[in-house]
Design an enzyme around this catalytic site. Sequence first.
Site, PDB file in Angstrom:
ATOM      1  N   LYS A  80      16.689  92.172 -71.881  1.00 58.20           N
ATOM      2  CA  LYS A  80      15.929  91.433 -70.869  1.00 58.20           C
ATOM      3  C   LYS A  80      15.046  92.363 -70.055  1.00 58.20           C
ATOM      4  CE  LYS A  80      20.159  91.632 -68.287  1.00 58.20           C
ATOM      5  NZ  LYS A  80      21.414  91.326 -68.937  1.00 58.20           N
ATOM      6  N   LYS A 114      18.724 103.987 -67.324  1.00 53.58           N
ATOM      7  CA  LYS A 114      18.386 103.083 -66.214  1.00 53.58           C
ATOM      8  C   LYS A 114      17.879 103.849 -65.001  1.00 53.58           C
ATOM      9  CE  LYS A 114      21.353  99.111 -67.251  1.00 53.58           C
ATOM     10  NZ  LYS A 114      22.429  98.247 -66.752  1.00 53.58           N
ATOM     11  N   LYS A 144      16.429  97.862 -78.956  1.00 53.35           N
ATOM     12  CA  LYS A 144      17.318  96.699 -78.907  1.00 53.35           C
ATOM     13  C   LYS A 144      16.662  95.567 -78.117  1.00 53.35           C
ATOM     14  CE  LYS A 144      19.852  97.707 -74.694  1.00 53.35           C
ATOM     15  NZ  LYS A 144      21.079  97.867 -73.951  1.00 53.35           N
TER      16      LYS A 144
HETATM   17  P1  TYM Z   1      25.527  92.959 -70.857  1.00 55.22           P
HETATM   18  O1  TYM Z   1      25.701  91.895 -69.852  1.00 55.22           O
HETATM   19  O2  TYM Z   1      24.318  93.814 -70.797  1.00 55.22           O
HETATM   20  O3  TYM Z   1      25.577  92.344 -72.314  1.00 55.22           O
HETATM   21  C1  TYM Z   1      26.606  91.456 -72.723  1.00 55.22           C
HETATM   22  C2  TYM Z   1      26.999  91.760 -74.160  1.00 55.22           C
HETATM   23  O4  TYM Z   1      25.870  91.625 -75.032  1.00 55.22           O
HETATM   24  C3  TYM Z   1      25.752  92.789 -75.842  1.00 55.22           C
HETATM   25  N1  TYM Z   1      24.329  93.004 -76.166  1.00 55.22           N
HETATM   26  C4  TYM Z   1      23.835  93.098 -77.412  1.00 55.22           C
HETATM   27  N2  TYM Z   1      24.428  93.023 -78.615  1.00 55.22           N
HETATM   28  C5  TYM Z   1      23.622  93.143 -79.704  1.00 55.22           C
HETATM   29  N3  TYM Z   1      22.284  93.326 -79.645  1.00 55.22           N
HETATM   30  C6  TYM Z   1      21.644  93.398 -78.450  1.00 55.22           C
HETATM   31  N4  TYM Z   1      20.329  93.570 -78.393  1.00 55.22           N
HETATM   32  C7  TYM Z   1      22.428  93.286 -77.260  1.00 55.22           C
HETATM   33  N5  TYM Z   1      22.137  93.316 -75.938  1.00 55.22           N
HETATM   34  C8  TYM Z   1      23.304  93.135 -75.291  1.00 55.22           C
HETATM   35  C9  TYM Z   1      26.337  93.904 -74.995  1.00 55.22           C
HETATM   36  O5  TYM Z   1      26.723  95.002 -75.783  1.00 55.22           O
HETATM   37  C10 TYM Z   1      27.509  93.205 -74.345  1.00 55.22           C
HETATM   38  O6  TYM Z   1      28.635  93.207 -75.202  1.00 55.22           O
HETATM   39  N6  TYM Z   1      28.592  96.491 -69.081  1.00 55.22           N
HETATM   40  C11 TYM Z   1      28.537  95.236 -69.813  1.00 55.22           C
HETATM   41  C12 TYM Z   1      29.312  94.115 -69.149  1.00 55.22           C
HETATM   42  C13 TYM Z   1      30.721  94.445 -68.865  1.00 55.22           C
HETATM   43  C14 TYM Z   1      31.788  94.508 -69.787  1.00 55.22           C
HETATM   44  C15 TYM Z   1      32.933  94.851 -69.040  1.00 55.22           C
HETATM   45  C16 TYM Z   1      31.873  94.284 -71.153  1.00 55.22           C
HETATM   46  C17 TYM Z   1      31.233  94.759 -67.627  1.00 55.22           C
HETATM   47  N7  TYM Z   1      32.573  94.993 -67.746  1.00 55.22           N
HETATM   48  C18 TYM Z   1      34.186  94.998 -69.648  1.00 55.22           C
HETATM   49  C19 TYM Z   1      33.106  94.440 -71.767  1.00 55.22           C
HETATM   50  C20 TYM Z   1      34.252  94.785 -71.010  1.00 55.22           C
HETATM   51  C21 TYM Z   1      27.071  94.801 -69.913  1.00 55.22           C
HETATM   52  O7  TYM Z   1      26.278  95.163 -69.111  1.00 55.22           O
HETATM   53  O8  TYM Z   1      26.825  93.883 -70.897  1.00 55.22           O
END
Ligand code: TYM
Length: 333
Positions: free
Chosen positions: A199, A113, A196
């Site tokens: 967005k 990022k 992957k």
């Molecule tokens: P975020 O908001 O980017 O994504 C939410 C969840 O979706 C999963 N994900 C995917 N899984 C499969 N294929 C894909 N292409 C794909 N894109 C996204 C992510 O792995 C995630 O599980 N840092 C985290 C949010 C967070 C969090 C936490 C999660 C903050 N605190 C504590 C678990 C526990 C994030 O940015 O996810």
Amino acid sequence: RKRVLSGIQPTSDSFHLGNYLGAVQQWVKLQDEFDEAFYFIPDLHAITTAHDPKALRERSRRSVAQLLALGVDPGRATIYLQSHVPQIAQLTWVLSCLTGFGEASRMTQFKDKSAKAGVDHASVGLFTYPILMAADILTFQVDSVPVGEDQRQHLELTRNLAQRFNSRFGKTFRVPEAFIVSETAKIYDLQNPSAKMSKSAESDSGLINLLDDPKRSAKKLRSAVTDNGREISFDRAEKPGVSNLLTIQSALTGTAVADLVAGYEGQGYGQLKVDTADALTEFVTPLRERFDELLSDTTEIDRVLAAGAERAREVASRTLQMVYDKVGFVAPS
Ligand code: TYM
């Protein structure tokens, strides 16, 4: 009591298909398998990159409405906004003081990022993001964290910090496990099936947003990049595009990939795309209706959030008190 926890960022108007298949679909299953579930919207994480306050407020509520529409049940899960639980940010500070600068610098998501923004434009918040995420998890003393593959390294850091704190100050934190379902842990971009689905991809033609008009998504699926050859088979290395479509259709319909493949004998890629588009349309049509209904009156959402915040703060303040005591802070009298 066994606990599960996870979060999804309120950084766009709609969750995408990767978010659902990689994560939220598991959340819905696991809320029944665990004694307690904590599912939250990490709004503090959403300000680590430039953002619009009005959009954030709207997207936080939209995110909750999407979780409810997807089957997260406020009767079985505690649903809350991260900013409603100040103990998380308080714990982040303590964990920051246990995290090595080099250790934080090795987080690949930060490297990716910040490379995009240029290091001078990346905030310190973006750098310490994984420590906030560790606090999200450790505050609630959970056993399992369902996430996609891209969060694996952050979960490793979380476990390391829990163990480090425990060995330095005495047993305090439960050490959580990542719950990553290999089949759906990484859903790929339809136009670039080696990356992957995300967005933040350069073009949105490989991205399926759950709340988009299904006609638009069907069109994207029909123009998905497929592979050389004509035969439909599951082979991630040789046929990443076809394998991605098979994975998506399988996860949406509950039909095993092997059964899908058997059924496609003698058929071409075109049929696979049409069927996958149909499966998506069938899934999102009622979802969009439920979402619109939930969002038409936000009092229900705000009520869920108020109840969730109360329960979450109760659990969080117990952990924080224990942590403050262990590190040697004088309790206020
Ligand atoms: P975020 O908001 O980017 O994504 C939410 C969840 O979706 C999963 N994900 C995917 N899984 C499969 N294929 C894909 N292409 C794909 N894109 C996204 C992510 O792995 C995630 O599980 N840092 C985290 C949010 C967070 C969090 C936490 C999660 C903050 N605190 C504590 C678990 C526990 C994030 O940015 O996810």
